[in-house]
Scaffold this active site. Sequence first.
Site, mmCIF file in Angstrom:
data_model
loop_
_atom_site.group_PDB
_atom_site.id
_atom_site.type_symbol
_atom_site.label_atom_id
_atom_site.label_comp_id
_atom_site.label_asym_id
_atom_site.label_seq_id
_atom_site.Cartn_x
_atom_site.Cartn_y
_atom_site.Cartn_z
ATOM 1 N N ARG A 24 0.824 -1.215 0.000
ATOM 2 C CA ARG A 24 0.000 0.000 0.000
ATOM 3 C C ARG A 24 0.845 1.246 0.000
ATOM 4 N NH1 ARG A 24 -5.029 -0.713 3.364
ATOM 5 N NH2 ARG A 24 -5.273 -2.933 3.598
ATOM 6 N N MET A 37 -3.709 6.894 -4.481
ATOM 7 C CA MET A 37 -2.608 6.075 -4.976
ATOM 8 C C MET A 37 -2.954 4.597 -4.847
ATOM 9 S SD MET A 37 0.489 8.453 -3.839
ATOM 10 C CE MET A 37 -0.080 8.438 -2.189
ATOM 11 N N ARG A 66 -5.271 7.001 11.916
ATOM 12 C CA ARG A 66 -4.830 8.366 11.574
ATOM 13 C C ARG A 66 -5.819 9.325 12.203
ATOM 14 N NH1 ARG A 66 -6.390 7.746 5.211
ATOM 15 N NH2 ARG A 66 -8.524 7.125 5.568
ATOM 16 N N ARG A 115 -14.781 50.751 3.121
ATOM 17 C CA ARG A 115 -14.645 51.292 1.762
ATOM 18 C C ARG A 115 -15.787 52.275 1.547
ATOM 19 N NH1 ARG A 115 -13.144 45.505 0.664
ATOM 20 N NH2 ARG A 115 -11.236 45.462 -0.589
ATOM 21 N N ARG A 127 -11.518 54.532 4.751
ATOM 22 C CA ARG A 127 -10.680 54.873 3.601
ATOM 23 C C ARG A 127 -11.370 55.930 2.745
ATOM 24 N NH1 ARG A 127 -9.362 50.326 -0.682
ATOM 25 N NH2 ARG A 127 -11.509 50.761 -1.307
ATOM 26 N N GLU A 156 -0.099 49.857 -1.069
ATOM 27 C CA GLU A 156 -0.613 48.939 -2.093
ATOM 28 C C GLU A 156 0.025 49.167 -3.456
ATOM 29 O OE1 GLU A 156 -4.893 49.415 -2.373
ATOM 30 O OE2 GLU A 156 -4.760 51.559 -1.981
ATOM 31 N N SER A 162 -1.670 50.227 6.187
ATOM 32 C CA SER A 162 -2.481 49.020 6.012
ATOM 33 C C SER A 162 -2.165 48.473 4.624
ATOM 34 C CB SER A 162 -3.964 49.355 6.136
ATOM 35 O OG SER A 162 -4.719 48.188 5.907
ATOM 36 N N ASN A 214 -4.438 43.366 -2.315
ATOM 37 C CA ASN A 214 -5.104 43.091 -3.600
ATOM 38 C C ASN A 214 -4.396 43.892 -4.694
ATOM 39 O OD1 ASN A 214 -6.952 41.698 -2.046
ATOM 40 N ND2 ASN A 214 -8.393 43.401 -1.952
ATOM 41 N N ASP A 215 -4.285 45.184 -4.442
ATOM 42 C CA ASP A 215 -3.598 46.014 -5.432
ATOM 43 C C ASP A 215 -2.106 45.726 -5.458
ATOM 44 O OD1 ASP A 215 -5.302 47.713 -7.015
ATOM 45 O OD2 ASP A 215 -5.996 48.553 -5.122
ATOM 46 N N CYS A 246 -5.341 44.683 4.868
ATOM 47 C CA CYS A 246 -6.786 44.663 4.639
ATOM 48 C C CYS A 246 -7.149 44.077 3.277
ATOM 49 C CB CYS A 246 -7.394 46.045 4.830
ATOM 50 S SG CYS A 246 -6.755 47.267 3.682
HETATM 51 C C1 PEP Z 1 -6.458 46.213 -1.637
HETATM 52 O O1 PEP Z 1 -6.085 46.715 -2.676
HETATM 53 O O2 PEP Z 1 -5.928 45.221 -1.124
HETATM 54 C C2 PEP Z 1 -7.611 46.764 -0.916
HETATM 55 C C3 PEP Z 1 -7.966 46.301 0.256
HETATM 56 O O3 PEP Z 1 -8.330 47.720 -1.548
HETATM 57 P P1 PEP Z 1 -9.380 47.415 -2.701
HETATM 58 O O4 PEP Z 1 -9.563 45.954 -2.782
HETATM 59 O O5 PEP Z 1 -10.592 48.164 -2.343
HETATM 60 O O6 PEP Z 1 -8.662 47.988 -3.889
HETATM 61 MG MG MG Z 2 -6.739 48.699 -3.200
#
Ligand code: PEP
Ligand code: MG
Length: 880
Positions: A101, A112, A345, A570, A626, A753, A772, A776-777, A839
Site C-alpha cells: 500500500r 494512490m 490516523r 470602503r 478609507r 498597495e 495598512s 489586492n492592489d 486589509c
Molecule cells: C487592496 O487593494 O488590497 C484593498 C484592500 O483595496 P481594494 O480591494 O478596495 O482595492
Molecule cells: Mg486597493
Amino acid sequence: MEVETKGAKVYTFGAGDAEGDRSMKALLGGKGANLAEMSSIGLPVPAGFTISTEACDYFSKHNGRWPHGLKEKIAEGVQYVENIMDTKLGDSEHPLLLSVRSGAAISMPGMMDTVLNLGLNDDTMEALARHTGNERFAYDSYRRFIDMFGDVVMGISHSKFEKAIAEIKKKKGVENDTDLDIDDLKEVVDRYKAVYRKETGHMFPDDPYEQLQFAINAVFNSWDSERAVKYRRINQITGLLGTAVNVQAMVFGNMGDDCATGVCFTRNPSTGENKLYGEFLINAQGEDVVAGIRTPKNISELQKVMPEAYDELLTHCTRLEEHYGNMQDIEFTIQKGTLYILQTRNGKRTGTAAVKIAVEMVEEGKIDNQTAVKLLVQPNHLDQLLHAQIDSDSIDEESVLGKGLPASPGAAVGHVVFSSEKAEELASDDYPVILVRIETSPEDVGGMAAAEGILTSRGGMTSHAAVVARGWGKPCVAGCGDIVINYKKKQFTNGSKTIKEGDWISIDGTLGAVIDGKHEVVKPEMDDDYYTFMNWVDEYRNMGVRANADSPEDSARAREFGAEGIGLCRTEHMFFGEKRISAIRKMIISETDEERRKALMTLLPYQKSDFRKIFKVMGGLPVTIRLLDPPLHEFLPEGTDEQKEVADNLGIDPQKFADIVRSLKEFNPMLGHRGCRLGITYPAITEMQSRAILEAAVELKQEGVAVLPEIMVPLIGTPQEFHSQKMVIDDVAKEVFEQTGDSVEYKVGTMIEIPRATLVADQIAKEAEFFSFGTNDLTQMTFGYSRDDAGKFLKIYLEEGILQHDPFQVLDTEGVGRLVELATQKGREENPDLKIGICGEHGGEPKSVAFCYKQGLNYVSCSPFRVPVARLAAAQAALE
Ligand code: PEP
Ligand code: MG
C-alpha cells in the site's frame, strides 16, 4: 565499504516492535509512521516494513530505478515478516501473502495504489486452500489478486476482468459472484489469466518476488499519476518527497462468517458525538467497505455479532485516541475471530465535529486547551461551521427527491451535471453545479472540486465521495438509494420525478436531503462549544483581528464574530442608493469647483449618518475609514438608454452627459484616475469625507460614545501624495474642532498597495501614523496581473504548476511578501510606534495570516465571516 544510497533502508514493524515511530511521517508516510507507532505500543498490527519516501524520490529522479541496496533490504524485510508470521513468501506449504500500500506524509484518500493478496500463484493458492480448509476463499482471493494486479500494476482496465466474470455468471444463469461454485471460480481464474496474457503479451508472473517488485514500482509510479498530481494541486499539498510503500502480512476479513472488515472513528466525524462510529462488512476485504459496492452495516451491529472482537476494538480505539490526543480514523480486520488494526490516523471531520471534539476532549482531561487550539480545529473548519443551510421553511414534502446519508454538512444549490468533465467545464459563479454520480472515484476529484456539492446514489459515510467532500468542507449527500441515475440519458429519477442535466437541485449535506429546485439558504447558529473554543483561541492569540465592513449591519456582524475594530471601511460602497448616487453623479459632472462642492455637500449628511452608526456599533474600537478609491466612471451608467435617463434626472443635456462619460473612460482604470489621485485633483472630496468622519466622531463623543477614527488615504506611491492629503485632513479637523468647540483623537495613515510605496515606506512613515497593506492592489501591481482579467490565465498557470496558488487568494510570500516585509521594516525603523495591518483579501486566509504574524503586523482585517478563521489562524501562528 559500500555506501548505502539514500532511500535504501526499510523500516520493519510487528510483534510489539518497530524501527520507526509517529514522528517520522515525512520519511515513512502517515500510514507507515502510525503502523510503527501502533506496533511499538503493543497493538495487534500485522508485521510488515515500510519503504521510505526517499526511495520514491530516488525512483522518480532516476528513471524508475531503485536506490542501490534497496532490493537486499526488501528481501531482509520480507524475511523479518516471514519469521514473525512463521510463513514464507512463495512457499507451497505455508505461503506468506502480502499487501502493498501507498502512504504519503499527508493523507490522499484513494489517490494512490494498493495491491492485496500478493504472493499467490497456482502453488500458493493450493496451499492457501489446504491451510484454511476453504478452497472457495483461496480461488476467490486468487482471482481478486489477478484482477487487482492487472489493473493497478499493469494498467489493464478492471472492466475487462468484469466482462470475463459476467460472461461466466451469465452462462451459469446466476447474478452474484457468491453464487459461483468452485469450478466456476477455477474458470474465472483461467479467464483472468487469459485476459492478462492478451492485454500484456506476458504470462501472469508466478514469482512472488517479481510480483512484489512490480507492485512497489506501481505504487511509486502512482505518486506521479495524473489524478494524484491533480489532488495535490487542489489541496495545495507541496514539498513532499513522494509516497512511502507499506508491505505488510495479509490478514483476511473474507475467510468466512467469523471474519469481518471495517472502518471506524473514535467519535462521530459529522456531529462530534463521543461514540464509536463506523461501518463494517462480514466476510469481506477492506476495499469492499470504502468502494461502496456493498452497503456496510453500522458498527453497533458488530457488538451483537462478534461481542468479544467488538469489546477489544473499543479498548484499542480508546487507547489510540488517548495516545494520539485526537479523534482517530481506524481500519480493522477480524480474521477468524482475531482482531487486527490495519491503520490509524487523525480522522477527518466536519467543522461542527472539530469544535465539539476539541472542547469535549479538553473537558475529559485528555488534552489541554492549548493543544485543542493548536491541533484539533483547522481554520477552514470554522469556515465550514459558519456555512449556510437550506431554509427548511422553503421545503415542502413534495419537493424532496430523496434521502441519503448526511455525508458532509452545509447546503449547496446548483445545476445538475452527471460527469466530472462537465462539472469542470461548466462550473462558474454564474452557473453553479451539483455533481451527481452513482459513486465517485479518485478520477472525479477535479469535478468534485469544481462542483458546489456532490450527490451519489451509492456508498456509505466512508465512501470516496463522503471522505473527500468532508475533507474539503463541501456539502455532500451520499448513498441516496431513492434515486436512479442514468448516465446515458443524462437524468435521474426517484420514480415520480425526472431531473435532467441542467435542472436546479438543492442538497443539504447536514440532513442528507436532496431537494428539487433552487432554494434559499440560511446562515448557521454558533453554539456554546463554539464560544468556549473561541475564548481559548483568543487566550493564545496576540495579533489583532479586524473586519472589512462598510455598513452598520456588517459592523455588527463583525463584532459578533469577534472583530476588534474595522480595518477597512470602503466609503465608495456607501454611495449606492438612489439619492446618494445622484449626488455623486452631480459631483462627477461638475464643471467648476463650486458646483462640485455643492454636490458634495448633499452627500455629507449621508456619509456622516453612516459613520455615526458605524462608530456607535463599534463602541470605541478603532474604525479605519478609507477615502474614496475607485475611478469615477464606476458611478456612471454605461448603456445609452440608461445614460439618457440619468441625464434627464440630473437635468442636463444627454449628449453632454454622454460626452462626459466618454471623457472619463480610461484605457486602464485600475492604474488610472483613482485612489489619492482623486483627492489630490479634487480636494473637495477629501474635505467632505474628512468632515463627515470628524463631525460624526465629535457628535458621538459629546453624546458619551467612545470613538476612535482612523482616516486612511488610498493608493499612495510617494510621500508627497500622502503629505498633500494629510494637510487637507488636518485642516478640516482644525475647522471642525473650532466650529464644535470640541475635539477627538484621530489618526491619519495610508494603504500600502503600490510597490513604490513599499520602497519609500520610511519616508511615508515620517508622517503616516499607520500603514495598512492593500495586498489586492499590491499583488496586482507586483505581478502585473490585472485583478479583473487574471482569471483567464491563472487557471492554466495553476494547472501547469507555473503558480502553486492563486496569488490573489494566498499571499505570495516570495514576492509580494518581500515587499510587505521591506515596508514593515522601513516603516518601523522610521517610526517604531507605526501601527501596521493588512486589509487585502489575504487578511482572512490562514497561510497569509501566519505570514503577517511572522512579520510582526499588529492586525489582519478580513470580511466578517472570515474573522473567526483569522482569529484561529493567528492563534495557531502564535503557538507555532
Ligand atoms: C487592496 O487593494 O488590497 C484593498 C484592500 O483595496 P481594494 O480591494 O478596495 O482595492
Ligand atoms: Mg486597493
